[in-house]
Design a protein around this motif. Structure first.
Motif, PDB file in Angstrom:
ATOM      1  N   ASN A 163     -11.397  -6.336  -1.449  1.00  0.00           N
ATOM      2  CA  ASN A 163     -12.347  -5.773  -2.580  1.00  0.00           C
ATOM      3  C   ASN A 163     -12.023  -5.736  -3.888  1.00  0.00           C
ATOM      4  OD1 ASN A 163     -10.524  -3.754  -2.999  1.00  0.00           O
ATOM      5  ND2 ASN A 163     -11.423  -2.332  -1.295  1.00  0.00           N
ATOM      6  N   HIS A 164     -11.155  -6.697  -4.136  1.00  0.00           N
ATOM      7  CA  HIS A 164     -10.979  -7.003  -5.662  1.00  0.00           C
ATOM      8  C   HIS A 164      -9.874  -5.827  -6.244  1.00  0.00           C
ATOM      9  CE1 HIS A 164     -12.750 -10.754  -5.014  1.00  0.00           C
ATOM     10  NE2 HIS A 164     -13.901 -10.209  -4.689  1.00  0.00           N
ATOM     11  N   GLN A 165      -9.734  -4.825  -5.506  1.00  0.00           N
ATOM     12  CA  GLN A 165      -9.094  -3.509  -6.137  1.00  0.00           C
ATOM     13  C   GLN A 165      -7.541  -3.370  -5.691  1.00  0.00           C
ATOM     14  OE1 GLN A 165     -11.768  -0.092  -5.861  1.00  0.00           O
ATOM     15  NE2 GLN A 165     -13.163  -0.911  -7.321  1.00  0.00           N
ATOM     16  N   HIS A 166      -6.789  -2.899  -6.485  1.00  0.00           N
ATOM     17  CA  HIS A 166      -5.497  -2.609  -6.194  1.00  0.00           C
ATOM     18  C   HIS A 166      -5.440  -1.161  -5.410  1.00  0.00           C
ATOM     19  CE1 HIS A 166      -3.464  -5.334  -9.596  1.00  0.00           C
ATOM     20  NE2 HIS A 166      -4.077  -5.572  -8.948  1.00  0.00           N
ATOM     21  N   ARG A 167      -4.618  -0.951  -4.510  1.00  0.00           N
ATOM     22  CA  ARG A 167      -4.624   0.405  -4.024  1.00  0.00           C
ATOM     23  C   ARG A 167      -3.169   0.627  -3.622  1.00  0.00           C
ATOM     24  NH1 ARG A 167      -5.988  -2.915   0.327  1.00  0.00           N
ATOM     25  NH2 ARG A 167      -4.817  -2.775   2.334  1.00  0.00           N
ATOM     26  N   THR A 168      -2.779   1.853  -3.639  1.00  0.00           N
ATOM     27  CA  THR A 168      -1.557   2.481  -3.240  1.00  0.00           C
ATOM     28  C   THR A 168      -1.521   2.943  -1.784  1.00  0.00           C
ATOM     29  OG1 THR A 168      -1.039   2.696  -5.440  1.00  0.00           O
ATOM     30  CG2 THR A 168       0.419   3.886  -3.842  1.00  0.00           C
ATOM     31  N   VAL A 169      -0.645   2.768  -0.939  1.00  0.00           N
ATOM     32  CA  VAL A 169      -0.295   3.431   0.273  1.00  0.00           C
ATOM     33  C   VAL A 169       0.958   4.013   0.479  1.00  0.00           C
ATOM     34  CG1 VAL A 169      -1.956   1.675   1.556  1.00  0.00           C
ATOM     35  CG2 VAL A 169       0.564   1.324   1.368  1.00  0.00           C
ATOM     36  N   PRO A 170       1.053   5.340   1.139  1.00  0.00           N
ATOM     37  CA  PRO A 170       2.665   5.762   1.270  1.00  0.00           C
ATOM     38  C   PRO A 170       3.452   4.805   2.160  1.00  0.00           C
ATOM     39  CG  PRO A 170       0.617   7.168   1.908  1.00  0.00           C
ATOM     40  CD  PRO A 170      -0.092   5.864   1.856  1.00  0.00           C
ATOM     41  N   LEU A 171       4.870   5.194   1.942  1.00  0.00           N
ATOM     42  CA  LEU A 171       5.787   4.511   2.763  1.00  0.00           C
ATOM     43  C   LEU A 171       5.859   5.439   3.899  1.00  0.00           C
ATOM     44  CD1 LEU A 171       8.619   3.458   0.183  1.00  0.00           C
ATOM     45  CD2 LEU A 171       7.010   1.874   1.428  1.00  0.00           C
ATOM     46  N   PHE A 172       5.090   4.946   4.954  1.00  0.00           N
ATOM     47  CA  PHE A 172       5.076   5.672   6.273  1.00  0.00           C
ATOM     48  C   PHE A 172       6.646   5.624   6.678  1.00  0.00           C
ATOM     49  CE2 PHE A 172       0.879   3.867   5.615  1.00  0.00           C
ATOM     50  CZ  PHE A 172      -0.158   5.175   5.498  1.00  0.00           C
ATOM     51  N   PRO A 173       7.011   6.523   7.440  1.00  0.00           N
ATOM     52  CA  PRO A 173       8.373   6.538   8.032  1.00  0.00           C
ATOM     53  C   PRO A 173       9.047   5.064   8.648  1.00  0.00           C
ATOM     54  CG  PRO A 173       7.365   8.659   8.613  1.00  0.00           C
ATOM     55  CD  PRO A 173       6.300   7.692   7.958  1.00  0.00           C
ATOM     56  N   GLY A 174       8.265   4.720   9.561  1.00  0.00           N
ATOM     57  CA  GLY A 174       8.415   3.403  10.031  1.00  0.00           C
ATOM     58  C   GLY A 174       8.506   2.015   8.981  1.00  0.00           C
ATOM     59  N   LEU A 175       7.554   2.550   7.939  1.00  0.00           N
ATOM     60  CA  LEU A 175       7.591   1.308   7.006  1.00  0.00           C
ATOM     61  C   LEU A 175       8.582   1.319   6.169  1.00  0.00           C
ATOM     62  CD1 LEU A 175       5.793  -0.977   5.655  1.00  0.00           C
ATOM     63  CD2 LEU A 175       4.599   1.031   4.363  1.00  0.00           C
ATOM     64  N   ARG A 176       8.899   2.606   5.764  1.00  0.00           N
ATOM     65  CA  ARG A 176      10.110   2.934   4.751  1.00  0.00           C
ATOM     66  C   ARG A 176      11.467   2.254   5.475  1.00  0.00           C
ATOM     67  NH1 ARG A 176      11.249   6.445   0.292  1.00  0.00           N
ATOM     68  NH2 ARG A 176      13.312   6.764  -0.161  1.00  0.00           N
ATOM     69  N   ARG A 177      11.786   2.742   6.610  1.00  0.00           N
ATOM     70  CA  ARG A 177      12.816   2.441   7.606  1.00  0.00           C
ATOM     71  C   ARG A 177      12.982   0.683   7.485  1.00  0.00           C
ATOM     72  NH1 ARG A 177      12.946  -0.966  11.557  1.00  0.00           N
ATOM     73  NH2 ARG A 177      11.355   0.232  12.525  1.00  0.00           N
ATOM     74  N   LEU A 178      11.691   0.146   7.912  1.00  0.00           N
ATOM     75  CA  LEU A 178      11.957  -1.392   8.092  1.00  0.00           C
ATOM     76  C   LEU A 178      12.379  -1.807   6.576  1.00  0.00           C
ATOM     77  CD1 LEU A 178      11.122  -4.008   9.574  1.00  0.00           C
ATOM     78  CD2 LEU A 178       8.831  -3.709   8.297  1.00  0.00           C
ATOM     79  N   LEU A 179      11.635  -1.569   5.577  1.00  0.00           N
ATOM     80  CA  LEU A 179      11.976  -1.966   4.126  1.00  0.00           C
ATOM     81  C   LEU A 179      13.302  -1.893   3.750  1.00  0.00           C
ATOM     82  CD1 LEU A 179       8.603  -1.301   2.363  1.00  0.00           C
ATOM     83  CD2 LEU A 179       9.367  -3.469   3.127  1.00  0.00           C
ATOM     84  N   GLU A 180      13.954  -0.752   4.030  1.00  0.00           N
ATOM     85  CA  GLU A 180      15.259  -0.353   3.846  1.00  0.00           C
ATOM     86  C   GLU A 180      16.340  -1.328   4.538  1.00  0.00           C
ATOM     87  OE1 GLU A 180      15.093   4.225   2.258  1.00  0.00           O
ATOM     88  OE2 GLU A 180      15.609   3.909   4.450  1.00  0.00           O
ATOM     89  N   SER A 181      15.891  -1.381   5.981  1.00  0.00           N
ATOM     90  CA  SER A 181      16.888  -2.440   6.472  1.00  0.00           C
ATOM     91  C   SER A 181      16.919  -3.848   6.202  1.00  0.00           C
ATOM     92  CB  SER A 181      16.217  -2.239   8.054  1.00  0.00           C
ATOM     93  OG  SER A 181      14.745  -2.925   8.514  1.00  0.00           O
ATOM     94  N   ILE A 182      15.730  -4.279   5.615  1.00  0.00           N
ATOM     95  CA  ILE A 182      15.339  -5.899   5.042  1.00  0.00           C
ATOM     96  C   ILE A 182      16.128  -5.853   4.032  1.00  0.00           C
ATOM     97  CG2 ILE A 182      13.937  -7.220   3.984  1.00  0.00           C
ATOM     98  CD1 ILE A 182      11.793  -6.170   6.120  1.00  0.00           C
ATOM     99  N   MET A 183      16.329  -4.637   3.132  1.00  0.00           N
ATOM    100  CA  MET A 183      17.058  -4.876   1.792  1.00  0.00           C
ATOM    101  C   MET A 183      18.567  -4.830   2.364  1.00  0.00           C
ATOM    102  SD  MET A 183      15.410  -2.213  -0.807  1.00  0.00           S
ATOM    103  CE  MET A 183      16.307  -2.793  -2.321  1.00  0.00           C
ATOM    104  N   LYS A 184      18.990  -4.123   3.135  1.00  0.00           N
ATOM    105  CA  LYS A 184      20.406  -4.099   3.490  1.00  0.00           C
ATOM    106  C   LYS A 184      20.871  -5.382   3.754  1.00  0.00           C
ATOM    107  CE  LYS A 184      20.683   0.948   4.608  1.00  0.00           C
ATOM    108  NZ  LYS A 184      20.837   1.802   5.591  1.00  0.00           N
ATOM    109  N   GLU A 185      19.797  -6.019   4.780  1.00  0.00           N
ATOM    110  CA  GLU A 185      20.311  -7.432   5.428  1.00  0.00           C
ATOM    111  C   GLU A 185      20.357  -8.594   4.149  1.00  0.00           C
ATOM    112  OE1 GLU A 185      17.460  -8.069   8.181  1.00  0.00           O
ATOM    113  OE2 GLU A 185      17.894  -6.633   9.410  1.00  0.00           O
TER     114      GLU A 185
END
Length: 369
Positions: free
Chosen positions: A242-264
């Motif tokens: 829809n050509h608009q930016h949006r912000t979503v929360p870092l849901f628990p599973g999403l945050r855990r995944l991103l943190e694990s990727i950063m560590k790797e």
């Protein structure tokens, strides 16, 4: 006075007639050509305005230098006119539709296309294609004919506008259960190629965020804010749907995944894309096959996100905001409403209190059963 007919017209003004049902008609001549059209209203003032507009169109039509253009020539002009105003994917779909329409209309002068020509196309082409394909081709044909009428001044009417869309079968949404999703993730994590390519992590990311495939591909580390616990969705150069930016929360599973990727990863810059993989369809298909699951596509992961939000009691307006819908939850409710109903019915089974149950009564009071 027009010749006798079953529902004769009565003249009520210059080039202005009315039948016995009160519907107004236009009947006039342009450069020796008779034009008779229903004005499709019994409102006198509206009919007069339509008559004026019709006469203007007719005058332009019979004075147009484009009157003898063939269908293929009008198509070229129309495609050129829309090229800069639609997405590239939309433009390509129009080209596909045009290539299917050309065998039926290519060399016919645009002004000579009749309802009979369109009916022939409908019977011959429509019988061999899916309803969705037919409707898209009909939509494209309508666009071309309207362009010939309104821009080129070649036609007075659009003979395709009376052709109805075919009904499409309601799409069945395949949504993994939590157990199925767990098996799918396990298969992806156990496949070295899926892990190396990033397909395994990307599939989890889509399921935990609800992002579309294209949106997920474009997410960079700069879009992740661990302090605010948010993820910015921009869609990159192509933008979101829809050509608009949006912000979503870092849901628990999403945050855990991103943190694990950063560590790797040893080196990460803010401008790096989190995922370098373009598509995960092959990886998902292989994992589903090995796990004995239905063939879940990447969009099923978005559905999985929605189903979990509904089960958690999140309202449709909030879900719509996370998904990037601008309608305040209408589409989400329409698409996933049955899930809310099923969840509500399941929860209702927990409401077991009843005054007729013996446990409700003190020991010295007799139940009314």
């Amino acid at each position: 006075m027009p010749p006798h007919q079953s529902n004769p017209l009565r003249k009520v003004g210059e080039c202005f007639y009315r039948n016995g049902n009160g519907v107004y008609f236009a009947w006039f001549s342009v450069r020796g050509k008779q034009v008779k059209r229903s004005l499709k209203t019994s409102d006198k003032e509206l009919a007069r305005r339509r008559l004026v507009e019709l006469r203007k169109i007719a005058a332009r039509l019979h004075g147009s230098d484009d009157r003898n253009l063939r269908f293929e020539e009008v198509v070229r002009s129309w495609l050129e006119s829309i090229r800069g105003g639609v997405k590239q994917s939309t433009y390509k779909r129009r080209i596909v539709c045009i290539n299917q329409l050309l065998p039926f209309f290519k060399t016919i002068p645009m002004r000579s296309i009749t309802a009979a020509d369109i009916e022939k196309w409908k019977l011959r082409r429509g019988a061999s294609i899916a309803a969705r394909t037919f409707n898209k081709e009909l939509e494209t044909l309508n666009h071309v004919i309207r362009y010939a009428r309104d821009v080129k001044g070649i036609l007075l009417d659009n003979p395709a506008e009376k052709v109805r869309n075919r009904k499409t079968a309601a799409a069945t949404i395949e949504i993994p259960s939590k157990e199925q999703f767990g098996r799918l993730v396990a298969e992806l994590r156990n496949e070295p190629q899926a892990v190396r390519s990033g397909a395994a992590a990307f599939a989890e990311f889509l399921a935990y965020s609800g992002l579309r495939l294209g949106e997920g591909r474009e997410v960079r580390w700069r879009d992740v804010n661990f302090d605010l616990n948010t993820l910015l969705v921009t869609g990159g150069e192509t933008g979101t749907k829809n050509h608009q930016h949006r912000t979503v929360p870092l849901f628990p599973g999403l945050r855990r995944l991103l943190e694990s990727i950063m560590k790797e990863r040893s080196e990460i810059t803010r401008e790096d894309r989190i995922f370098g993989i373009k598509d995960i369809r092959q990886a998902l298909g292989s994992a589903c096959r090995r796990a004995g699951l239905p063939r879940f596509g990447h969009h099923a992961l978005r559905h999985f996100f929605c189903s979990n939000a509904i089960e958690a009691g999140v309202d449709f307006k909030a879900i719509a905001g996370w998904l990037g819908h601008k309608d305040g939850g209408v589409l989400a409710a329409k698409t996933y409403g049955h899930l809310r109903n099923e969840h509500s019915a399941a929860m209702a089974q927990r409401m077991t209190f009843d005054a007729n149950e013996p446990s409700f009564w003190p020991s010295n009071v007799v139940s009314l059963q």
